[in-house]
Write a protein that holds these residues in place. Structure first.
Motif, PDB file in Angstrom:
ATOM      1  N   MET A   1       0.848  -1.194   0.000  1.00 19.51           N
ATOM      2  CA  MET A   1       0.000   0.000   0.000  1.00 19.51           C
ATOM      3  C   MET A   1       0.882   1.242   0.000  1.00 19.51           C
ATOM      4  O   MET A   1       1.984   1.241   0.534  1.00 19.51           O
ATOM      5  N   THR A   2       0.429   2.322  -0.555  1.00 16.96           N
ATOM      6  CA  THR A   2       1.192   3.556  -0.623  1.00 16.96           C
ATOM      7  C   THR A   2       0.546   4.619   0.244  1.00 16.96           C
ATOM      8  O   THR A   2      -0.559   4.472   0.735  1.00 16.96           O
ATOM      9  N   THR A   3       1.309   5.700   0.433  1.00 19.14           N
ATOM     10  CA  THR A   3       0.741   6.841   1.134  1.00 19.14           C
ATOM     11  C   THR A   3      -0.486   7.298   0.354  1.00 19.14           C
ATOM     12  O   THR A   3      -0.407   7.567  -0.830  1.00 19.14           O
ATOM     13  N   GLN A   4      -1.595   7.397   1.011  1.00 20.70           N
ATOM     14  CA  GLN A   4      -2.831   7.695   0.291  1.00 20.70           C
ATOM     15  C   GLN A   4      -3.362   9.071   0.669  1.00 20.70           C
ATOM     16  O   GLN A   4      -4.095   9.236   1.636  1.00 20.70           O
ATOM     17  N   SER A   5      -2.942  10.059  -0.108  1.00 16.83           N
ATOM     18  CA  SER A   5      -3.454  11.413   0.073  1.00 16.83           C
ATOM     19  C   SER A   5      -3.658  12.023  -1.299  1.00 16.83           C
ATOM     20  O   SER A   5      -3.150  11.528  -2.298  1.00 16.83           O
ATOM     21  N   SER A   6      -4.419  13.085  -1.353  1.00 16.69           N
ATOM     22  CA  SER A   6      -4.692  13.748  -2.627  1.00 16.69           C
ATOM     23  C   SER A   6      -4.569  15.257  -2.457  1.00 16.69           C
ATOM     24  O   SER A   6      -4.711  15.779  -1.348  1.00 16.69           O
ATOM     25  N   LEU A   7      -4.279  15.937  -3.564  1.00 14.10           N
ATOM     26  CA  LEU A   7      -4.139  17.384  -3.544  1.00 14.10           C
ATOM     27  C   LEU A   7      -5.467  18.005  -3.122  1.00 14.10           C
ATOM     28  O   LEU A   7      -6.499  17.793  -3.771  1.00 14.10           O
ATOM     29  N   ALA A   8      -5.443  18.771  -2.043  1.00 17.07           N
ATOM     30  CA  ALA A   8      -6.688  19.302  -1.480  1.00 17.07           C
ATOM     31  C   ALA A   8      -7.425  20.216  -2.461  1.00 17.07           C
ATOM     32  O   ALA A   8      -8.652  20.198  -2.537  1.00 17.07           O
ATOM     33  N   SER A   9      -6.679  21.014  -3.234  1.00 15.62           N
ATOM     34  CA  SER A   9      -7.340  21.953  -4.146  1.00 15.62           C
ATOM     35  C   SER A   9      -8.125  21.229  -5.244  1.00 15.62           C
ATOM     36  O   SER A   9      -9.095  21.769  -5.775  1.00 15.62           O
ATOM     37  N   ALA A  10      -7.728  19.997  -5.572  1.00 18.49           N
ATOM     38  CA  ALA A  10      -8.458  19.228  -6.580  1.00 18.49           C
ATOM     39  C   ALA A  10      -9.861  18.878  -6.100  1.00 18.49           C
ATOM     40  O   ALA A  10     -10.746  18.567  -6.905  1.00 18.49           O
ATOM     41  N   TRP A  11     -10.074  18.942  -4.784  1.00 16.49           N
ATOM     42  CA  TRP A  11     -11.393  18.667  -4.223  1.00 16.49           C
ATOM     43  C   TRP A  11     -12.423  19.715  -4.646  1.00 16.49           C
ATOM     44  O   TRP A  11     -13.625  19.467  -4.601  1.00 16.49           O
ATOM     45  N   LEU A  12     -11.952  20.899  -5.053  1.00 17.96           N
ATOM     46  CA  LEU A  12     -12.890  21.940  -5.480  1.00 17.96           C
ATOM     47  C   LEU A  12     -13.720  21.468  -6.672  1.00 17.96           C
ATOM     48  O   LEU A  12     -14.884  21.848  -6.819  1.00 17.96           O
ATOM     49  N   ILE A  13     -13.122  20.644  -7.535  1.00 22.37           N
ATOM     50  CA  ILE A  13     -13.858  20.101  -8.683  1.00 22.37           C
ATOM     51  C   ILE A  13     -14.983  19.199  -8.181  1.00 22.37           C
ATOM     52  O   ILE A  13     -16.130  19.287  -8.640  1.00 22.37           O
ATOM     53  N   LEU A  14     -14.643  18.344  -7.213  1.00 23.90           N
ATOM     54  CA  LEU A  14     -15.641  17.426  -6.656  1.00 23.90           C
ATOM     55  C   LEU A  14     -16.732  18.195  -5.913  1.00 23.90           C
ATOM     56  O   LEU A  14     -17.921  17.860  -6.013  1.00 23.90           O
ATOM     57  N   PHE A  15     -16.328  19.243  -5.170  1.00 25.62           N
ATOM     58  CA  PHE A  15     -17.322  20.070  -4.472  1.00 25.62           C
ATOM     59  C   PHE A  15     -18.348  20.628  -5.460  1.00 25.62           C
ATOM     60  O   PHE A  15     -19.560  20.526  -5.243  1.00 25.62           O
ATOM     61  N   ARG A  16     -17.853  21.244  -6.542  1.00 16.05           N
ATOM     62  CA  ARG A  16     -18.746  21.875  -7.519  1.00 16.05           C
ATOM     63  C   ARG A  16     -19.686  20.841  -8.144  1.00 16.05           C
ATOM     64  O   ARG A  16     -20.884  21.105  -8.332  1.00 16.05           O
ATOM     65  N   LEU A  17     -19.129  19.677  -8.486  1.00 21.01           N
ATOM     66  CA  LEU A  17     -19.926  18.636  -9.126  1.00 21.01           C
ATOM     67  C   LEU A  17     -21.052  18.150  -8.222  1.00 21.01           C
ATOM     68  O   LEU A  17     -22.221  18.102  -8.631  1.00 21.01           O
ATOM     69  N   LEU A  18     -20.713  17.795  -6.988  1.00 19.55           N
ATOM     70  CA  LEU A  18     -21.721  17.234  -6.086  1.00 19.55           C
ATOM     71  C   LEU A  18     -22.732  18.285  -5.626  1.00 19.55           C
ATOM     72  O   LEU A  18     -23.917  17.978  -5.467  1.00 19.55           O
ATOM     73  N   GLU A  19     -22.264  19.500  -5.402  1.00 19.01           N
ATOM     74  CA  GLU A  19     -23.192  20.562  -4.991  1.00 19.01           C
ATOM     75  C   GLU A  19     -24.194  20.879  -6.090  1.00 19.01           C
ATOM     76  O   GLU A  19     -25.341  21.255  -5.810  1.00 19.01           O
ATOM     77  N   ALA A  20     -23.796  20.714  -7.342  1.00 16.27           N
ATOM     78  CA  ALA A  20     -24.721  20.930  -8.460  1.00 16.27           C
ATOM     79  C   ALA A  20     -25.861  19.915  -8.453  1.00 16.27           C
ATOM     80  O   ALA A  20     -26.922  20.150  -9.032  1.00 16.27           O
ATOM     81  N   HIS A  21     -25.628  18.794  -7.776  1.00 12.34           N
ATOM     82  CA  HIS A  21     -26.648  17.739  -7.663  1.00 12.34           C
ATOM     83  C   HIS A  21     -27.350  17.762  -6.310  1.00 12.34           C
ATOM     84  O   HIS A  21     -28.062  16.821  -5.964  1.00 12.34           O
ATOM     85  N   GLY A  22     -27.141  18.831  -5.547  1.00 16.61           N
ATOM     86  CA  GLY A  22     -27.825  18.961  -4.272  1.00 16.61           C
ATOM     87  C   GLY A  22     -27.153  18.298  -3.094  1.00 16.61           C
ATOM     88  O   GLY A  22     -27.695  18.292  -1.983  1.00 16.61           O
ATOM     89  N   ALA A  23     -25.973  17.725  -3.290  1.00 13.19           N
ATOM     90  CA  ALA A  23     -25.245  17.087  -2.185  1.00 13.19           C
ATOM     91  C   ALA A  23     -24.485  18.139  -1.384  1.00 13.19           C
ATOM     92  O   ALA A  23     -24.314  19.283  -1.840  1.00 13.19           O
ATOM     93  N   LYS A  24     -24.014  17.755  -0.210  1.00 12.62           N
ATOM     94  CA  LYS A  24     -23.304  18.678   0.671  1.00 12.62           C
ATOM     95  C   LYS A  24     -21.962  18.090   1.085  1.00 12.62           C
ATOM     96  O   LYS A  24     -21.739  17.741   2.246  1.00 12.62           O
ATOM     97  N   PRO A  25     -21.035  17.976   0.125  1.00 12.97           N
ATOM     98  CA  PRO A  25     -19.747  17.328   0.407  1.00 12.97           C
ATOM     99  C   PRO A  25     -18.919  18.031   1.478  1.00 12.97           C
ATOM    100  O   PRO A  25     -18.198  17.380   2.230  1.00 12.97           O
TER     101      PRO A  25
END
Length: 335
Positions: A1-25
């Motif tokens: 297994m490797t260190t499992q982290s992701s660039l935090a700023s890339a989460w902004l894409i996921l935020f926009r996508l899910l919020e457009a569908h009414g979710a609250k990420p």
């Protein structure tokens, strides 16, 4: 297994996508003990396992099974940090995709990609690093639609792939995929990939800037060198995997196994943006999903394989991680 982290700023894409569908990420992240504000801090990272939790919750809430394709309309170069601007300064799509391949680990440790030269073009293959039958297909849709949107944003004329391949089975309604990619789409493939023609990937891009690209590459190379240091987190996770069946190991046990004091271990993990408790949760969650895919294992058996003293404790923990009870999650996967 490797260190499992992701660039935090890339989460902004996921935020926009899910919020457009009414979710609250962002609310979900807070519930899980993470700060959504990190997404706006350059260079900050978030544990990759949180993506799985958020996407699993979203998949249970959003009616459209192809919602991951919407990532194409949610990205901005700044969301990918320095790599986003290095992408824009690439001379050709071929160079840009090779740049993504070279520095993919900066975006996330769980995924990888590779460029494969073919007779009629370039195949860009993505591996989201997930066997989960709920999260995996969504992440494949998300990643390929995002990659194509990036290519289209750099291009002067209409750009469509020659072919797209998806590991997900043929959906009940394949039209969103044909509309999004505007080419032939092969479902049930061996890999998730898109193929671009040779003329398209070698065309000079209007945003090309070799001097800027060289500057960005120097910064990215330095960032990658930092990410590639000896992986303490992997060693911790290997120990946890071996010990969980005997009960929950302590941070002292882990430190002793790694030849360092408890205080030293905690300090080193903190410097890497994680903690013993975070690693324990991440390891348990990954194992829980793997075991729940195996119908031969009962929930009671899985409880003890993960080091929980009772089934109720495991059920509460899994519901906190995924938003669903273990039995409900298993039923969704088997459906």
């Amino acid at each position: 297994m490797t260190t499992q982290s992701s660039l935090a700023s890339a989460w902004l894409i996921l935020f926009r996508l899910l919020e457009a569908h009414g979710a609250k990420p962002q609310s979900w992240l807070r519930e899980l003990g993470a700060d959504p504000a990190l997404a706006r801090q350059p260079g900050a990272r978030l544990p990759s396992w949180l993506v799985d939790v958020i996407v699993t919750r979203a998949a249970a809430l959003i009616e459209d099974p192809a919602f991951g394709l919407g990532a194409a309309g949610c990205w901005h170069p700044s969301s990918l940090g320095v790599l986003g601007y290095a992408w824009l300064s690439s001379s050709t799509l071929h160079q840009g995709l090779k740049r993504i391949e070279r520095y993919a680990r900066l975006l996330g440790d769980r995924w990888s990609c590779r460029c494969v030269d073919e007779a009629d073009g370039l195949r860009f293959v993505c591996d989201h690093g997930r066997s989960d039958m709920i999260v995996g297909p969504v992440m494949a849709d998300y990643t390929l639609s995002l990659t194509l949107a990036m290519c289209r944003s750099n291009f002067e004329r209409t750009l469509n792939p020659a072919r797209v391949f998806l590991r997900r089975p043929m959906p009940a309604d394949p039209r969103p995929y044909h509309d999004s990619f505007a080419c032939e789409v092969h479902f049930g493939a061996l890999e998730d990939a898109l193929v671009l023609s040779s003329s398209d990937v070698e065309a000079l891009l209007p945003t090309a800037n070799r001097e800027l690209a060289a500057t960005f590459d120097a910064i990215l190379a330095e960032q990658l060198a930092v990410r590639s240091k000896d992986d303490l987190v992997s060693r911790c996770q290997v120990f946890l995997l071996k010990q969980l069946t005997s009960g929950e190991p302590s941070v002292g046990d882990l430190g002793k196994a790694l030849g360092m004091s408890r205080r030293t271990l905690q300090r080193k993990l903190n410097e890497m943006g994680t903690s013993y408790q975070q690693l324990l949760v991440e390891t348990r969650y990954a194992l829980a999903k793997r075991y729940l895919h195996d119908s031969a294992k009962s929930v009671t058996e899985i409880t003890f394989l993960l080091g929980f003293s009772e089934q109720a404790a495991f059920t509460r923990a899994f519901k906190r991680w995924s938003g669903a009870a273990p039995r409900d999650y298993r039923q969704r996967v088997d459906a």
